[in-house]
Scaffold this motif. Structure first.
Motif, mmCIF file in Angstrom:
data_model
loop_
_atom_site.group_PDB
_atom_site.id
_atom_site.type_symbol
_atom_site.label_atom_id
_atom_site.label_comp_id
_atom_site.label_asym_id
_atom_site.label_seq_id
_atom_site.Cartn_x
_atom_site.Cartn_y
_atom_site.Cartn_z
ATOM 1 N N LEU A 113 -12.473 -15.145 8.039
ATOM 2 C CA LEU A 113 -11.047 -14.905 7.849
ATOM 3 C C LEU A 113 -10.714 -14.809 6.363
ATOM 4 N N LYS A 114 -11.237 -15.738 5.567
ATOM 5 C CA LYS A 114 -10.983 -15.715 4.128
ATOM 6 C C LYS A 114 -11.523 -14.435 3.496
ATOM 7 N N GLN A 115 -12.721 -14.039 3.921
ATOM 8 C CA GLN A 115 -13.335 -12.821 3.382
ATOM 9 C C GLN A 115 -12.493 -11.592 3.704
ATOM 10 N N TYR A 116 -12.099 -11.457 4.976
ATOM 11 C CA TYR A 116 -11.349 -10.278 5.401
ATOM 12 C C TYR A 116 -9.939 -10.264 4.813
ATOM 13 N N PHE A 117 -9.356 -11.445 4.657
ATOM 14 C CA PHE A 117 -8.025 -11.515 4.055
ATOM 15 C C PHE A 117 -8.078 -11.018 2.607
ATOM 16 N N GLY A 118 -9.099 -11.438 1.878
ATOM 17 C CA GLY A 118 -9.261 -10.971 0.502
ATOM 18 C C GLY A 118 -9.473 -9.470 0.434
ATOM 19 N N GLU A 119 -10.275 -8.945 1.360
ATOM 20 C CA GLU A 119 -10.513 -7.502 1.400
ATOM 21 C C GLU A 119 -9.228 -6.750 1.731
ATOM 22 N N ALA A 120 -8.414 -7.329 2.612
ATOM 23 C CA ALA A 120 -7.141 -6.701 2.976
ATOM 24 C C ALA A 120 -6.188 -6.671 1.784
ATOM 25 N N ILE A 121 -6.138 -7.756 1.026
ATOM 26 C CA ILE A 121 -5.285 -7.801 -0.164
ATOM 27 C C ILE A 121 -5.680 -6.694 -1.136
ATOM 28 N N ARG A 122 -6.967 -6.551 -1.370
ATOM 29 C CA ARG A 122 -7.440 -5.517 -2.301
ATOM 30 C C ARG A 122 -7.149 -4.117 -1.764
ATOM 31 N N LYS A 123 -7.263 -3.948 -0.460
ATOM 32 C CA LYS A 123 -6.957 -2.657 0.157
ATOM 33 C C LYS A 123 -5.477 -2.320 0.002
ATOM 34 N N ILE A 124 -4.619 -3.298 0.240
ATOM 35 C CA ILE A 124 -3.175 -3.093 0.127
ATOM 36 C C ILE A 124 -2.799 -2.721 -1.300
ATOM 37 N N GLU A 125 -3.389 -3.414 -2.260
ATOM 38 C CA GLU A 125 -3.097 -3.105 -3.661
ATOM 39 C C GLU A 125 -3.521 -1.684 -4.002
ATOM 40 N N GLY A 126 -4.603 -1.218 -3.377
ATOM 41 C CA GLY A 126 -5.029 0.162 -3.584
ATOM 42 C C GLY A 126 -4.085 1.151 -2.935
ATOM 43 N N LEU A 127 -3.632 0.834 -1.706
ATOM 44 C CA LEU A 127 -2.696 1.717 -1.003
ATOM 45 C C LEU A 127 -1.385 1.858 -1.764
ATOM 46 N N ASN A 128 -0.987 0.788 -2.439
ATOM 47 C CA ASN A 128 0.265 0.827 -3.183
ATOM 48 C C ASN A 128 0.217 1.793 -4.355
ATOM 49 N N ASN A 129 -0.967 2.270 -4.682
ATOM 50 C CA ASN A 129 -1.113 3.190 -5.809
ATOM 51 C C ASN A 129 -1.360 4.631 -5.378
ATOM 52 N N ILE A 130 -1.412 4.874 -4.059
ATOM 53 C CA ILE A 130 -1.808 6.192 -3.557
ATOM 54 C C ILE A 130 -0.807 6.713 -2.525
ATOM 55 N N TYR A 131 -0.484 8.017 -2.610
ATOM 56 C CA TYR A 131 0.266 8.682 -1.550
ATOM 57 C C TYR A 131 -0.667 9.700 -0.901
ATOM 58 N N SER A 132 -0.710 9.705 0.417
ATOM 59 C CA SER A 132 -1.602 10.625 1.123
ATOM 60 C C SER A 132 -0.797 11.567 2.008
ATOM 61 N N TYR A 133 -1.314 12.786 2.176
ATOM 62 C CA TYR A 133 -0.671 13.774 3.036
ATOM 63 C C TYR A 133 -1.742 14.721 3.563
ATOM 64 N N SER A 134 -1.382 15.503 4.559
ATOM 65 C CA SER A 134 -2.328 16.464 5.122
ATOM 66 C C SER A 134 -1.779 17.876 4.985
ATOM 67 N N TYR A 135 -2.692 18.819 4.769
ATOM 68 C CA TYR A 135 -2.321 20.228 4.644
ATOM 69 C C TYR A 135 -3.490 21.062 5.156
ATOM 70 N N ASN A 136 -3.187 21.961 6.091
ATOM 71 C CA ASN A 136 -4.234 22.785 6.711
ATOM 72 C C ASN A 136 -5.377 21.933 7.266
ATOM 73 N N LYS A 137 -4.995 20.831 7.920
ATOM 74 C CA LYS A 137 -5.932 19.930 8.589
ATOM 75 C C LYS A 137 -6.868 19.198 7.623
ATOM 76 N N GLU A 138 -6.522 19.201 6.339
ATOM 77 C CA GLU A 138 -7.285 18.465 5.338
ATOM 78 C C GLU A 138 -6.425 17.322 4.800
ATOM 79 N N GLU A 139 -7.066 16.184 4.501
ATOM 80 C CA GLU A 139 -6.359 15.033 3.949
ATOM 81 C C GLU A 139 -6.456 15.038 2.428
ATOM 82 N N TYR A 140 -5.324 14.756 1.769
ATOM 83 C CA TYR A 140 -5.277 14.715 0.314
ATOM 84 C C TYR A 140 -4.615 13.410 -0.135
ATOM 85 N N THR A 141 -4.995 12.937 -1.313
ATOM 86 C CA THR A 141 -4.361 11.757 -1.891
ATOM 87 C C THR A 141 -3.908 12.069 -3.308
ATOM 88 N N VAL A 142 -2.796 11.427 -3.697
ATOM 89 C CA VAL A 142 -2.233 11.619 -5.031
ATOM 90 C C VAL A 142 -1.887 10.251 -5.610
#
Length: 246
Positions: A113-142
């Motif tokens: 639980l501690k391990q996964y919680f830490g990984e989730a925190i780091r993932k969330i911090e990464g998501l907060n820096n990225i916007y993602s969208y799809s175009y022509n069935k391809e995924e893009y991040t900005v």
């Protein structure tokens, strides 16, 4: 950071809530934790506008199980991290389609639980820096820090970046606004067609905003029906400071 726990075992939810609070201190976080005892109530909360960075979700519950709840949640929020906690491990096929972040078996393994919680925190911090969208069935991040504004032109959304380039995809600006507010609160809807990044605002009056990016300036009009809302939003971002040049 908002976290949801959904499990019909009251004693287990209390234990999990306490562990999350203790672990959050190690990451400098002060989470707001909502506890639900069935999937139906959790889904209703999200339908009513609540959003969560992380959801700890049991699978076997009497009123709407975790699989059904996750399917509904994914229709409403594609960013929230779902961590399944269950004594059942034979749901792999169903779990795959709702993109869970992690799976923890019961009885609870504290180190996991501690391990996964830490990984989730780091993932969330990464998501907060990225916007993602799809175009022509391809995924893009900005990178969000590079986005100056979103512009709606009929069915097309144009993203103006700090380097002067543009990227486009099909969508509605109302949906973009809802998505971006979940991961970054510094975007302001100044017009039916414009959603701007406050980080690039050089000057703002009651009727217009001046954006500065890549040594260039752009003046955009604030629509009359949005001026009061924009003013309140700017004050929220700036902590109540008066930033207007009237």
């Amino acid at each position: 950071m908002k976290i949801a726990i959904c499990d019909d075992d009251i004693s287990f939810t209390s234990k999990l809530e306490e562990i999350i609070k203790q672990e959050s201190v190690n990451y400098g976080k002060k989470p707001e934790i909502d506890v639900f005892f069935d999937g139906e109530t959790l889904v209703k909360s999200i339908e009513d506008g609540q959003s969560y960075s992380m959801i700890f979700l049991d699978i076997e519950m009497k009123r709407m199980n975790g699989i059904t709840a996750a399917r509904r949640i994914r229709q409403l929020d594609r960013y929230t991290l779902i961590i399944y906690i269950s004594s059942y491990d034979d749901y792999l096929k169903e779990l795959f389609e709702v993109e869970p972040f992690r799976f923890i078996s019961k009885p609870l393994q504290l180190q996991k639980l501690k391990q996964y919680f830490g990984e989730a925190i780091r993932k969330i911090e990464g998501l907060n820096n990225i916007y993602s969208y799809s175009y022509n069935k391809e995924e893009y991040t900005v990178p969000i820090k590079e986005i100056v504004y979103f512009e709606s032109n009929k069915r097309l959304i144009n993203i103006r970046l700090n380097d002067g380039t543009e990227q486009s995809f099909y969508g509605k600006l109302n949906n973009v606004e809802k998505e971006i507010q979940k991961i970054n609160k510094h975007f302001i809807r100044i017009h039916q067609s414009f959603l701007v990044n406050y980080s690039y605002v050089k000057k703002m009056t009651y009727s217009e905003v001046v954006l500065e990016h890549n040594y260039d300036e752009l003046v955009l009009r604030i629509s009359e029906d949005r001026r009061s809302t924009v003013r309140r939003k700017v004050c929220e971002i700036a902590g109540g400071l008066q930033l207007y040049n009237d």
